[in-house]
Motif scaffolding. Structure first.
Motif, PDB file in Angstrom:
ATOM      1  N   VAL A   1       0.832  -1.206   0.000  1.00  0.00           N
ATOM      2  CA  VAL A   1       0.000   0.000   0.000  1.00  0.00           C
ATOM      3  C   VAL A   1       0.866   1.256   0.000  1.00  0.00           C
ATOM      4  O   VAL A   1       0.709   2.147  -0.838  1.00  0.00           O
ATOM      5  CB  VAL A   1      -0.975   0.011   1.199  1.00  0.00           C
ATOM      6  N   GLY A   2       1.785   1.340   0.932  1.00  0.00           N
ATOM      7  CA  GLY A   2       2.607   2.539   1.039  1.00  0.00           C
ATOM      8  C   GLY A   2       3.488   2.763  -0.165  1.00  0.00           C
ATOM      9  O   GLY A   2       3.529   3.867  -0.724  1.00  0.00           O
ATOM     10  N   LEU A   3       4.176   1.732  -0.608  1.00  0.00           N
ATOM     11  CA  LEU A   3       5.120   1.903  -1.705  1.00  0.00           C
ATOM     12  C   LEU A   3       4.420   2.175  -3.031  1.00  0.00           C
ATOM     13  O   LEU A   3       4.884   2.996  -3.819  1.00  0.00           O
ATOM     14  CB  LEU A   3       6.038   0.680  -1.805  1.00  0.00           C
ATOM     15  N   SER A   4       3.278   1.539  -3.267  1.00  0.00           N
ATOM     16  CA  SER A   4       2.565   1.814  -4.522  1.00  0.00           C
ATOM     17  C   SER A   4       2.033   3.248  -4.544  1.00  0.00           C
ATOM     18  O   SER A   4       2.088   3.919  -5.571  1.00  0.00           O
ATOM     19  CB  SER A   4       1.430   0.812  -4.750  1.00  0.00           C
TER      20      SER A   4
ATOM     21  N   GLY B   1       1.300  -7.677  -5.202  1.00  0.00           N
ATOM     22  CA  GLY B   1       2.038  -7.967  -6.426  1.00  0.00           C
ATOM     23  C   GLY B   1       1.574  -7.155  -7.627  1.00  0.00           C
ATOM     24  O   GLY B   1       2.250  -7.096  -8.643  1.00  0.00           O
ATOM     25  N   LYS B   2       0.408  -6.504  -7.511  1.00  0.00           N
ATOM     26  CA  LYS B   2      -0.149  -5.661  -8.579  1.00  0.00           C
ATOM     27  C   LYS B   2      -0.604  -4.315  -8.021  1.00  0.00           C
ATOM     28  O   LYS B   2      -1.453  -3.642  -8.596  1.00  0.00           O
ATOM     29  CB  LYS B   2      -1.348  -6.347  -9.241  1.00  0.00           C
ATOM     30  N   ALA B   3      -0.034  -3.928  -6.898  1.00  0.00           N
ATOM     31  CA  ALA B   3      -0.499  -2.733  -6.187  1.00  0.00           C
ATOM     32  C   ALA B   3      -0.335  -1.461  -7.001  1.00  0.00           C
ATOM     33  O   ALA B   3      -1.269  -0.655  -7.098  1.00  0.00           O
ATOM     34  CB  ALA B   3       0.210  -2.615  -4.843  1.00  0.00           C
ATOM     35  N   LEU B   4       0.836  -1.255  -7.601  1.00  0.00           N
ATOM     36  CA  LEU B   4       1.016  -0.038  -8.384  1.00  0.00           C
ATOM     37  C   LEU B   4       0.116  -0.060  -9.611  1.00  0.00           C
ATOM     38  O   LEU B   4      -0.482   0.961  -9.957  1.00  0.00           O
ATOM     39  CB  LEU B   4       2.476   0.174  -8.778  1.00  0.00           C
ATOM     40  N   HIS B   5       0.002  -1.198 -10.266  1.00  0.00           N
ATOM     41  CA  HIS B   5      -0.902  -1.304 -11.418  1.00  0.00           C
ATOM     42  C   HIS B   5      -2.322  -0.887 -11.021  1.00  0.00           C
ATOM     43  O   HIS B   5      -2.990  -0.151 -11.743  1.00  0.00           O
ATOM     44  CB  HIS B   5      -0.907  -2.730 -11.972  1.00  0.00           C
ATOM     45  N   ASP B   6      -2.773  -1.348  -9.870  1.00  0.00           N
ATOM     46  CA  ASP B   6      -4.123  -1.016  -9.410  1.00  0.00           C
ATOM     47  C   ASP B   6      -4.266   0.471  -9.089  1.00  0.00           C
ATOM     48  O   ASP B   6      -5.352   1.031  -9.225  1.00  0.00           O
ATOM     49  CB  ASP B   6      -4.496  -1.866  -8.199  1.00  0.00           C
ATOM     50  N   ASN B   7      -3.181   1.133  -8.677  1.00  0.00           N
ATOM     51  CA  ASN B   7      -3.213   2.582  -8.472  1.00  0.00           C
ATOM     52  C   ASN B   7      -3.160   3.338  -9.800  1.00  0.00           C
ATOM     53  O   ASN B   7      -3.743   4.415  -9.925  1.00  0.00           O
ATOM     54  CB  ASN B   7      -2.056   3.039  -7.572  1.00  0.00           C
ATOM     55  N   LEU B   8      -2.457   2.791 -10.763  1.00  0.00           N
ATOM     56  CA  LEU B   8      -2.375   3.436 -12.080  1.00  0.00           C
ATOM     57  C   LEU B   8      -3.678   3.298 -12.860  1.00  0.00           C
ATOM     58  O   LEU B   8      -4.017   4.156 -13.676  1.00  0.00           O
ATOM     59  CB  LEU B   8      -1.217   2.839 -12.889  1.00  0.00           C
TER      60      LEU B   8
ATOM     61  N   ILE C   1      -3.019   6.481 -14.745  1.00  0.00           N
ATOM     62  CA  ILE C   1      -3.129   6.457 -16.201  1.00  0.00           C
ATOM     63  C   ILE C   1      -4.604   6.498 -16.588  1.00  0.00           C
ATOM     64  O   ILE C   1      -4.998   7.244 -17.474  1.00  0.00           O
ATOM     65  CB  ILE C   1      -2.430   5.208 -16.772  1.00  0.00           C
ATOM     66  N   LYS C   2      -5.430   5.705 -15.904  1.00  0.00           N
ATOM     67  CA  LYS C   2      -6.875   5.688 -16.139  1.00  0.00           C
ATOM     68  C   LYS C   2      -7.498   6.866 -15.394  1.00  0.00           C
ATOM     69  O   LYS C   2      -7.320   7.015 -14.181  1.00  0.00           O
ATOM     70  CB  LYS C   2      -7.483   4.382 -15.627  1.00  0.00           C
ATOM     71  N   LYS C   3      -8.192   7.720 -16.113  1.00  0.00           N
ATOM     72  CA  LYS C   3      -8.824   8.896 -15.503  1.00  0.00           C
ATOM     73  C   LYS C   3     -10.301   8.601 -15.233  1.00  0.00           C
ATOM     74  O   LYS C   3     -10.927   7.813 -15.919  1.00  0.00           O
ATOM     75  CB  LYS C   3      -8.702  10.118 -16.417  1.00  0.00           C
ATOM     76  N   MET C   4     -10.842   9.262 -14.228  1.00  0.00           N
ATOM     77  CA  MET C   4     -12.246   9.037 -13.826  1.00  0.00           C
ATOM     78  C   MET C   4     -12.774  10.245 -13.074  1.00  0.00           C
ATOM     79  O   MET C   4     -12.028  11.163 -12.765  1.00  0.00           O
ATOM     80  CB  MET C   4     -12.335   7.796 -12.946  1.00  0.00           C
TER      81      MET C   4
END
Length: 187
Positions: A11-14, A146-153, A179-182
């Motif tokens: 959580v923190g690093l992503s 394992g996909k934390a940053l991807h989920d934030n992007l 990357i994904k805007k909302m």
């Protein structure tokens, strides 16, 4: 913006990587080996996107053991420390979150504190009352290990549990790095 992120797990690093694209981010942890790895641009956790960001992105990012220094001039302080849940007692151990809050309140009277750790329902309202401050906000995470940053992007949603100027700024900072805007909703 200057942002301190406390805890360098998923959580923190992503969140640190996401925000360091456009802000000055200092990660704080109590494990010297993690800090050494991060400052050498190596991830202490397994996440392909975090590893790529550290190796190849131009980030405004550093890591430190010196929490007081990281908190002093921060605009936002994100708490992403462990809150282990005991199934026998039905209790979240929120002591690390409270320790960080107490340290921040002693060092920086202006920063907005964001809790990203898992806490029980009503916790943020209770903690705001206990410490007599409206500068504490809850923002849940929706991340996979394992996909934390991807989920934030590519967020499915960004939730900030307050209606305030600081909550809106935080939501915009999270969206700016994605990357994904909302559309944003502050509750």
């Amino acid at each position: 913006m200057k942002i301190a992120v406390v805890g360098t797990g998923y959580v923190g690093l992503s969140n640190a990587m996401l925000l360091a694209q456009h802000n000055e981010v200092v990660a704080v942890d109590v494990v010297p080996e993690k800090i050494k790895s991060l400052n050498a641009k190596q991830s202490p956790i397994e996440d392909e996107d975090i590893e790529d960001f550290l190796s190849h992105k131009n980030l405004n990012f550093s890591a430190t053991l010196d929490a007081k220094d990281a908190y002093q001039n921060a605009d936002f302080i994100i708490i992403a420390t462990p809150t282990d849940y005991d199934t026998k007692t039905n209790y979240f151990n929120t002591s690390t979150v409270e320790t960080v809050i107490e340290q921040v309140l002693l060092v920086n009277q202006q920063a907005t504190i964001i809790i990203k750790s898992t806490v029980p329902v009503g916790y943020t309202a209770n903690i705001r009352e206990r410490y007599a401050t409206d500068r504490i906000i809850f923002s849940p995470e929706f991340l996979r290990e394992g996909k934390a940053l991807h989920d934030n992007l590519y967020p499915s949603r960004i939730i900030v549990g307050a209606q305030s100027e600081q909550a809106q700024i935080l939501a915009n900072l999270l969206l700016e790095g994605a990357i994904k805007k909302m559309r944003l909703y502050c509750l």
